[in-house]
Design a protein around this motif. Structure first.
Motif, short mmCIF file in Angstrom:
data_model
loop_
_atom_site.label_atom_id
_atom_site.label_comp_id
_atom_site.label_asym_id
_atom_site.label_seq_id
_atom_site.Cartn_x
_atom_site.Cartn_y
_atom_site.Cartn_z
N GLY A 1 0.80 -1.22 0.00
CA GLY A 1 0.00 0.00 0.00
C GLY A 1 0.82 1.26 0.00
N TYR A 2 2.07 1.17 0.48
CA TYR A 2 2.92 2.36 0.51
C TYR A 2 3.49 2.68 -0.88
N GLU A 3 3.48 1.70 -1.78
CA GLU A 3 4.04 1.94 -3.11
C GLU A 3 3.36 3.12 -3.79
N ARG A 4 2.03 3.07 -3.85
CA ARG A 4 1.28 4.13 -4.54
C ARG A 4 1.50 5.47 -3.84
N LEU A 5 1.50 5.48 -2.52
CA LEU A 5 1.61 6.74 -1.79
C LEU A 5 3.00 7.36 -1.95
#
Length: 521
Positions: A450-454
């Motif tokens: 989930g941190y990839e996109r952010l």
């Protein structure tokens, strides 16, 4: 219950615009992570960055600088490599791994030491000259909230909060990501916003909530606004009520001092759950530009009527059984006060006073040590106005149940639609059936956290999935009166639910008073 398979429903993955769009690669930059010796960096941030590297979404000229107090210069990069392998599902023989680890450096300093910031500024300048990162900086504050103010202040005092002067063909940038919790009530959130805005412009500030990096959360908007068959009925005329559940089976995981000052309302409801609420309830934005999406979210929060304490429930878990194992109660956890008044469970009933949602109750619950780990949104529709199918006594046939749309955020991510169908046979018997969509079955399992996109969006300057100060203050404005009311009225029956159950009986009564029940998860 009939459960059609994905094949029977013809659910097949197809090429989507998101999959076909040109890759978005940021400018060369340095990512500076304050608090890099913590668990978040090793388990989440570095694996996420490496997933971006594997996908070809990072620039060739990128550097990562970890900043913390301990002297880890000799071990930090290798430790991060181990985190990428273990936490990111990466093969140790991956040919991209060693070159990526070679871009990781470490800088030891105390966060309140001005000389440390001078040395850090010098280091970043050297990296710019060596690697051509052009003065672009992304500062990530993966630290305890008490360090936010010092780090922000010293970055400003040492000239690191403003980008360099533009040169021909290049416009350098500086941005800062700030982890939650962003304040502990409305007053402290406003004060922190003021401190940060003295140093950084609002368009440089990225207040992160990792929930918004989840594909299933982003898919709420696609589900609503890309499918006309749902949007037309997404209102008070057809929807009876909405439930949002954020349940965890784990306890506080050794974070006693933190949780004693937080509790379920601050830790989960004010941020994660209110974000989910806004995605479910917002009006269509004029575009998916950051300003347009944020504006519609804020409108939702500001339209929520003041929540009366009588429409709230708080709980605290006692000893019980979770996954077959006996676990202690909250008050027996390490570094928790033996008579603690901190809630580990919170449930709310609220209403949104606008044209779309007037009169539709939203029920929210979040807690620790519940029966299972699940985050789910349930939209329950009204029954048909005329019940044609009745039993021999003239009552509604047993199989007629309200239609439901359930959006599973985690785990087993997917969407389920419940409707009534005739059971084969001579009679007119009805049974509820589910039409299920599974992310894993349709698109395959993903190792993304989930941190990839952010992280990618922050490097690109896209703030759509990050909180604006107006939104942070709007949600705190809703939660702070509840916190104040609870503080004035200590609970006499804590603990009031056993670990491994679905919370205190009062939470069930909150819905039963209106002839409703929580959906069984």
């Amino acid at each position: 219950m009939i459960m059609p398979t994905a094949e029977e429903l013809h659910v097949t993955p197809v090429a989507t615009p998101a999959a076909m769009q040109a890759e978005r690669v940021p400018d060369p930059c340095i990512i500076v992570i304050f608090g890099a010796s913590g668990d978040l960096t090793k388990r989440k941030l570095l694996p996420a960055l490496y997933h971006l590297e594997q996908a070809g979404l990072l620039p060739d000229k990128i550097s990562v600088v970890g900043v913390a107090r301990r002297p880890l210069q000799d071990t930090f990069a290798n430790d991060m490599k181990e985190g990428i392998i273990a936490g990111g599902g990466v093969d140790e023989s991956d040919p991209k791994l060693a070159p990526f680890v070679g871009k990781i450096q470490y800088h030891a300093m105390n966060f309140d030491d001005p000389s440390g910031y001078d040395a850090l500024n010098t280091l970043l300048g050297q990296i710019d000259q060596k690697n051509g990162t052009c003065g672009n900086r992304l500062f990530y504050l993966a630290v305890a909230p008490e360090y936010f103010s010092d780090i922000i202040k010293f970055l400003g005092q040492h000239g690191m909060s403003k980008p360099c002067e533009p040169t021909e063909g290049r416009t350098p940038w500086v941005r800062v990501i700030i982890e939650k919790p962003f304040g502990h009530d409305l007053e402290s959130a406003r004060a922190l916003n003021d401190e940060v805005n003295k140093v950084f412009d609002e368009d440089q500030i990225f207040r992160i909530d990792h929930y918004l990096g989840k594909e299933t959360v982003q898919n709420i908007l696609v589900f609503r606004f890309a499918n006309g068959i749902f949007e037309n009925s997404w209102n008070r005329n057809y929807i009876d009520h909405v439930e949002i559940t954020a349940a965890e089976s784990i306890g506080i995981e050794g974070r006693g001092p933190f949780y004693e000052t937080a509790g379920a309302l601050r830790d989960v409801v004010q941020n994660h759950v209110m974000e989910l609420l806004s995605f479910v309830a917002m009006e269509p934005p004029v575009s998916f530009e950051a300003a347009a999406v944020r504006a519609e979210k804020v409108k939702v929060w500001k339209a929520v009527s003041p929540i009366h304490p009588a429409d709230t429930v708080r709980g605290q878990y006692g000893p019980g059984t979770v996954d077959g194992q006996h676990v202690v109660g909250y008050r027996q956890e390490d570094r928790v006060h033996p008579r603690s008044q901190t809630e580990t469970y919170a449930a709310l009933r609220l209403e949104i006073e606008n044209w779309r949602w007037a009169g539709v109750p939203f029920y929210i619950r979040a807690g620790k040590r519940l029966a299972k780990r699940v985050t789910e949104i349930t939209i329950q529709f009204k029954l048909p106005p005329l019940l044609l199918f009745k039993d021999h006594e003239g009552e509604a046939a047993e199989g007629i149940k309200p239609n439901l749309i359930s959006m599973r955020i985690q785990p087993d991510e997917g969407i389920s639609l419940r409707f009534g169908a005739k059971v084969p046979g001579a009679g007119m018997n009805i049974s509820p059936v589910n039409m299920d969509f599974s992310y894993a079955e349709a698109f395959g399992k993903s190792s993304a956290n989930g941190y990839e996109r952010l992280l990618l969006d922050a490097m690109l300057g896209d703030a759509t999935l990050f909180a604006h100060r107006d939104g942070v203050e709007a949600t705190w404005a809703l939660m702070t009166p509840i916190l104040q009311a609870w503080a004035k009225d200590p609970v006499k029956d804590f603990p009031n639910y056993a670990a491994g159950t679905w919370g205190p009986p009062a939470a069930d009564a909150l819905l039963e008073s209106e002839n409703r029940k929580w959906r069984k998860l």
